[in-house]
Scaffold this motif. Structure first.
Motif, mmCIF file in Angstrom:
data_model
loop_
_atom_site.group_PDB
_atom_site.id
_atom_site.type_symbol
_atom_site.label_atom_id
_atom_site.label_comp_id
_atom_site.label_asym_id
_atom_site.label_seq_id
_atom_site.Cartn_x
_atom_site.Cartn_y
_atom_site.Cartn_z
ATOM 1 N N GLU A 1 -1.484 7.443 7.207
ATOM 2 C CA GLU A 1 -1.435 7.532 5.744
ATOM 3 C C GLU A 1 -1.871 6.207 5.122
ATOM 4 O OE1 GLU A 1 -0.905 10.330 3.912
ATOM 5 O OE2 GLU A 1 -1.039 11.196 5.923
ATOM 6 N N TRP A 2 -1.500 5.105 5.762
ATOM 7 C CA TRP A 2 -1.953 3.788 5.291
ATOM 8 C C TRP A 2 -3.473 3.692 5.401
ATOM 9 C CZ3 TRP A 2 -4.579 0.090 8.209
ATOM 10 C CH2 TRP A 2 -4.766 -1.151 7.593
ATOM 11 N N SER B 1 8.540 6.557 -3.206
ATOM 12 C CA SER B 1 7.333 6.278 -2.437
ATOM 13 C C SER B 1 7.612 5.234 -1.371
ATOM 14 C CB SER B 1 6.232 5.762 -3.370
ATOM 15 O OG SER B 1 5.850 6.771 -4.284
ATOM 16 N N TYR C 1 5.957 2.172 1.166
ATOM 17 C CA TYR C 1 4.884 1.191 1.088
ATOM 18 C C TYR C 1 4.725 0.441 2.405
ATOM 19 C CZ TYR C 1 5.276 1.959 -3.937
ATOM 20 O OH TYR C 1 5.303 2.535 -5.194
ATOM 21 N N LYS D 1 -5.667 6.061 5.310
ATOM 22 C CA LYS D 1 -6.267 6.883 4.257
ATOM 23 C C LYS D 1 -6.220 6.169 2.914
ATOM 24 C CE LYS D 1 -5.033 11.343 6.352
ATOM 25 N NZ LYS D 1 -4.162 12.545 6.202
ATOM 26 N N SER D 2 -5.079 5.547 2.628
ATOM 27 C CA SER D 2 -4.928 4.846 1.350
ATOM 28 C C SER D 2 -5.900 3.681 1.244
ATOM 29 C CB SER D 2 -3.494 4.337 1.173
ATOM 30 O OG SER D 2 -2.586 5.414 1.060
ATOM 31 N N LYS D 3 -6.174 3.026 2.366
ATOM 32 C CA LYS D 3 -7.098 1.894 2.387
ATOM 33 C C LYS D 3 -8.554 2.338 2.573
ATOM 34 C CE LYS D 3 -6.409 -2.025 2.560
ATOM 35 N NZ LYS D 3 -6.512 -3.033 1.465
ATOM 36 N N VAL E 1 0.833 -1.192 0.000
ATOM 37 C CA VAL E 1 0.000 0.000 0.000
ATOM 38 C C VAL E 1 0.877 1.254 0.000
ATOM 39 C CG1 VAL E 1 -1.770 1.294 1.237
ATOM 40 C CG2 VAL E 1 -1.859 -1.212 1.186
ATOM 41 N N ASN E 2 0.710 2.077 -1.028
ATOM 42 C CA ASN E 2 1.509 3.295 -1.178
ATOM 43 C C ASN E 2 1.040 4.346 -0.180
ATOM 44 O OD1 ASN E 2 2.762 5.663 -2.090
ATOM 45 N ND2 ASN E 2 2.694 5.005 -4.223
ATOM 46 N N ILE E 3 1.950 4.824 0.658
ATOM 47 C CA ILE E 3 1.589 5.861 1.624
ATOM 48 C C ILE E 3 2.170 7.213 1.220
ATOM 49 C CG2 ILE E 3 1.290 4.247 3.536
ATOM 50 C CD1 ILE E 3 4.030 5.135 4.586
#
Length: 400
Positions: free
Chosen positions: A163-164, A86, A88, A166-168, A65-67
């Motif tokens: 941030e993870w 980036s 991850y 948010k990405s998820k 998962v890109n943070i």
């Protein structure tokens, strides 16, 4: 003459090459497998993770998962390095029934999400289980660790986790953390309580400070030469992982002795099978031997003796999320810290002790651990399964 010299030189080179190859072959035969270097990398770690999780029955998806990323000099803590690549977070998500509550699992210090391999199948039958490798550990990115204070170090883990999230696109989830992961989970819930339904802290670190009267033994121990040496190593950020790397080809053997002893001969509960032991040892080696990153948090979060520099006990009155503490009966982490914290909390709080379990209670006694988690989260689980038993404390568990 020239041809003779050339032929002679050629014969000599051939003879030298043959001798060299013979020597290499002889060394290869004489050198035991335990003395062969085993390379590691993020790819090797994830491959070892897949081998370990291959024994599971529940389907899962592994993803990086890109943070996000930032330029050199960014104020975002985990981007302070010479690159702007980036970052991850290695993540595994398990199949679940529609409507199941989301359970996010966070590992402890020196571990990775694969340590929960004995729990995923059982928990995935009732939850939407998602487990992560914290930034700087396991199969996640391992940026240069440049934090220089407790505040920066906490931000490294808390902000990267946010941030993870948010990405998820996650919210309203149950957050479970083990040991140091419990410390991070609690700190995250203090900063972002709006996203956490329930907090489950398993053998959580960080509730006691060095100023605690019970730490008098540490002051006395530091006065000895052994204590002084160990304290110096701690403050120099000498980590167990550095020992594994420093031993080179002997590193895997050291890891094997540790896993075989801790989860075998000296297990507090159910011993690992031969296959589990082999796969876990391989996985642990790769997670420990990879580039140093998140592990370097140690001296900034804890003082020698694993006493928190910013104890969670000091924030207990600010707690906003209902919490359940779970400890193995033989956990070296003292549950009395949770008992003291509960006195100051203004939210529902339970403390459960699980028999036949030490600090890694979820490996030592998986069924007891699963029962404790289900009981802790009973208000969030559907009532169509075991509804008549959800309010009853399962046999063997003990409420403090």
């Amino acid at each position: 003459m020239a041809e003779e010299i050339s032929k002679s030189a050629g014969d000599s080179s051939a003879a030298t090459a043959a001798a060299t190859n013979a020597a290499k072959s002889k060394w290869k035969i004489l050198r035991p497998n335990s003395l062969r270097w085993i390379p590691t990398s993020t790819d090797n770690t994830i491959a070892a993770e897949k081998r370990l999780l291959s024994i599971l029955k529940t389907r899962y998806v592994q993803e990086q998962v890109n943070i996000g990323s930032g330029p050199p000099g960014s104020k975002v803590r985990w981007f302070r390095s010479s690159s702007n690549e980036s970052r991850y977070i290695n993540t595994v998500s398990f199949d679940a029934k529609e409507g199941s509550p989301t359970l996010v699992m966070v590992h402890g210090y020196g571990a990775s999400q694969g340590f929960f391999f004995r729990n995923f199948d059982a928990l995935a039958s009732r939850f939407r289980v998602i487990a992560i490798d914290q930034l700087g550990w396991g199969g996640s990115s391992r940026p240069d660790f440049t934090c220089k204070s407790t505040e920066e170090t906490e931000a490294w883990f808390i902000d990267s986790f946010e941030e993870w999230r948010k990405s998820k696109n996650l919210s309203n989830f149950i957050l479970l953390g083990h040991s140091f992961g419990g410390y991070v989970a609690a700190k995250y819930a203090l900063k972002h309580p709006e996203h956490v339904q329930h907090l489950v802290l398993v053998g959580s670190a960080g509730f006691t400070a060095e100023s605690d009267p019970k730490s008098e033994w540490l002051t006395k121990f530091r006065a000895t030469w052994k204590g002084a040496v160990l304290n110096h190593l701690w403050e120099s950020n000498f980590t167990p992982q550095k020992l594994v790397r420093g031993l080179g080809p002997w590193g895997p053997g050291l890891v094997n002795r540790y896993t075989s002893a801790r989860f075998g001969a000296h297990s507090e509960g159910t011993e690992l099978t031969d296959e589990e032991s082999r796969l876990l040892t391989d996985y642990v080696y790769h997670t420990l031997a990879a580039k140093a990153s998140g592990e370097l948090c140690l001296k900034y979060i804890f003082s020698f003796g694993a006493f928190a520099r910013k104890p969670l006990l000091q924030s207990a009155s600010d707690w906003k999320v209902p919490t359940t503490f779970i400890y193995g009966m033989n956990d070296w982490m003292n549950y009395q810290g949770a008992v003291e914290a509960r006195k100051h909390m203004k939210v529902p709080c339970e403390i459960i002790r699980v028999p036949q379990g030490g600090h890694f209670v979820f490996i030592d006694n998986p069924s007891g651990f699963h029962s404790a988690v289900l009981y802790a989260c009973r208000k969030h689980l559907s009532q169509d399964q075991d509804s008549s038993h959800q309010e009853q404390l399962p046999d063997g568990l003990r409420l403090v």
